[in-house]
Design a protein around this motif. Structure first.
Motif, mmCIF file in Angstrom:
data_model
loop_
_atom_site.group_PDB
_atom_site.id
_atom_site.type_symbol
_atom_site.label_atom_id
_atom_site.label_comp_id
_atom_site.label_asym_id
_atom_site.label_seq_id
_atom_site.Cartn_x
_atom_site.Cartn_y
_atom_site.Cartn_z
ATOM 1 N N ASP A 1 -4.897 -1.769 4.856
ATOM 2 C CA ASP A 1 -4.925 -0.445 4.220
ATOM 3 C C ASP A 1 -5.162 -0.551 2.720
ATOM 4 O OD1 ASP A 1 -4.404 0.749 6.638
ATOM 5 O OD2 ASP A 1 -2.236 0.804 6.338
ATOM 6 N N LEU A 2 -4.759 -1.675 2.145
ATOM 7 C CA LEU A 2 -4.871 -1.846 0.699
ATOM 8 C C LEU A 2 -6.330 -1.858 0.232
ATOM 9 C CD1 LEU A 2 -2.808 -2.221 -1.586
ATOM 10 C CD2 LEU A 2 -3.091 -4.699 -1.355
ATOM 11 N N TYR B 1 0.843 -1.205 0.000
ATOM 12 C CA TYR B 1 0.000 0.000 0.000
ATOM 13 C C TYR B 1 0.876 1.252 0.000
ATOM 14 C CZ TYR B 1 -2.879 3.768 1.908
ATOM 15 O OH TYR B 1 -3.498 4.985 2.114
ATOM 16 N N ALA C 1 -7.139 1.342 -1.298
ATOM 17 C CA ALA C 1 -6.234 1.818 -2.345
ATOM 18 C C ALA C 1 -6.943 2.010 -3.675
ATOM 19 C CB ALA C 1 -5.068 0.844 -2.508
#
Length: 341
Positions: free
Chosen positions: A153-154, A123, A157
């Motif tokens: 967190d990805l 990420y 994205a």
């Protein structure tokens, strides 16, 4: 190597009968120990032979091969294929990097890589432009294998990439700036065709598509192939589907042989001769933070991935794969069973 033992796996090999070797000068080498007559002993023997075969090494590609493992249909074995092929190629002597682009982070888990929220991850590379070298971690237990992990967190994205400059080629640029020598980069894609998968397709030259030997195996592949064509036409002229791998093959069912034949008729030489069997060992390995190659090296699943990796490596340098040298028995060519009536 005993191919008959590999077909059924180490735990189903029948117990050999009494030994009748003569008691010569070489008795200590020729006569197996009592442990060899047990299932555990035979499993250990197969494991040693499998890893010994892997250690033979393979010719290295002239330049880094970037292979995108993609199929938007879930549950076909993308992550399993990515991590086990990567481990197999590393055991064959290559230097291999796995890039985990799936927000679930299953590839990172299977390789024993910590990927909680605070860990530097892919990420940071895609969104924050952090150098790839700062997030890559060595994989425990497998020399020459590395991983760029995914964190939760990805998941955001896809939205954050929309507003960024050169959003489709950020992974490609990160890979080009990575200075450590690598033979293979395998990218594990999420089960979707969003910006993360597009980044992978722009970064790679080859697409590997795992196809499960189940009903509706080819469903949805048309959209993936169209996306590959679009990326090739506009962003990455070198992109092509190089490999189709049959997964979850069960030789006991007629359906599996029918699906295998249909896939081979449709894709031809792109389909590997080696198929991956449905295996409990393959399914268990990730829960221990391992690939099947380290979890149970003598299992049919491990041996199949070793042969698939060998086939991919030889195919990449233009050497034809000699199926007679495979040790997977019936697993190596499911299309040779009785055809569709």
């Amino acid at each position: 190597m005993r191919s008959d033992a590999n077909i059924a796996g180490p735990m189903t090999d029948p117990v050999p009968g009494p030994r009748t070797e003569s008691m010569g000068a070489d008795v200590s080498r020729e006569t197996p120990s009592p442990m060899d007559d047990t299932p555990i002993g035979r499993a250990a023997q197969l494991a040693v032979e499998a890893l010994g075969r892997a250690g033979e090494g393979l010719p290295r590609p002239e330049q880094t091969r970037v292979i995108v493992v993609a199929n938007q249909k879930g549950g076909v074995g993308k992550t399993t294929t990515t991590v086990n092929l990567a481990a197999s190629l590393a055991l064959h002597g290559g230097r291999v990097l796995v890039i985990d682009l799936d927000p679930q982070g299953n590839a990172s888990t299977a390789l024993g890589i910590d990927h909680h929220a605070e860990v530097p991850s892919i990420y940071d590379v895609l969104v924050e432009s952090k150098p790839l070298a700062e997030v890559v971690q060595p994989v425990p237990d497998v020399e020459g294998l590395f991983c760029a992990p995914a964190t939760i967190d990805l998941a955001g994205a896809e939205i954050e990439l929309v507003s960024l400059v050169a959003r489709e080629s950020r992974l490609q640029r990160a890979i080009q700036a990575y200075e450590q020598p690598l033979d293979y980069i395998l990218i594990d894609c999420p089960p979707s065709l969003g910006l993360l998968t597009v980044n992978a397709l722009v970064a790679g030259a080859e697409v590997l598509i795992p196809i499960q030997c189940e009903y509706y195996a080819l469903e949805g592949l048309g959209q993936l192939l169209r996306n590959v064509d679009l990326v090739r036409g506009h962003l990455n002229p070198a992109l092509h589907v190089s490999t189709i791998l049959l997964t979850m093959y069960d030789g006991r069912t007629r359906l599996a042989s029918q699906v295998a034949e249909e896939v081979r008729n449709h894709f031809g030489d792109e389909v590997l001769r080696t198929s991956i069997p449905r295996s409990v060992r393959i399914s268990e390995a990730p829960s221990y933070g391992q690939t099947v190659l380290t979890y149970d090296p003598g299992s049919s699943g491990a041996l199949s991935y070793l042969e698939a990796a060998r086939e991919i490596a030889l195919k990449g340098i233009g050497v034809s794969y000699d199926a007679s040298q495979a040790h997977i028995g019936a697993q190596k060519d499911p299309s040779m069973v009785e055809g569709i009536q």
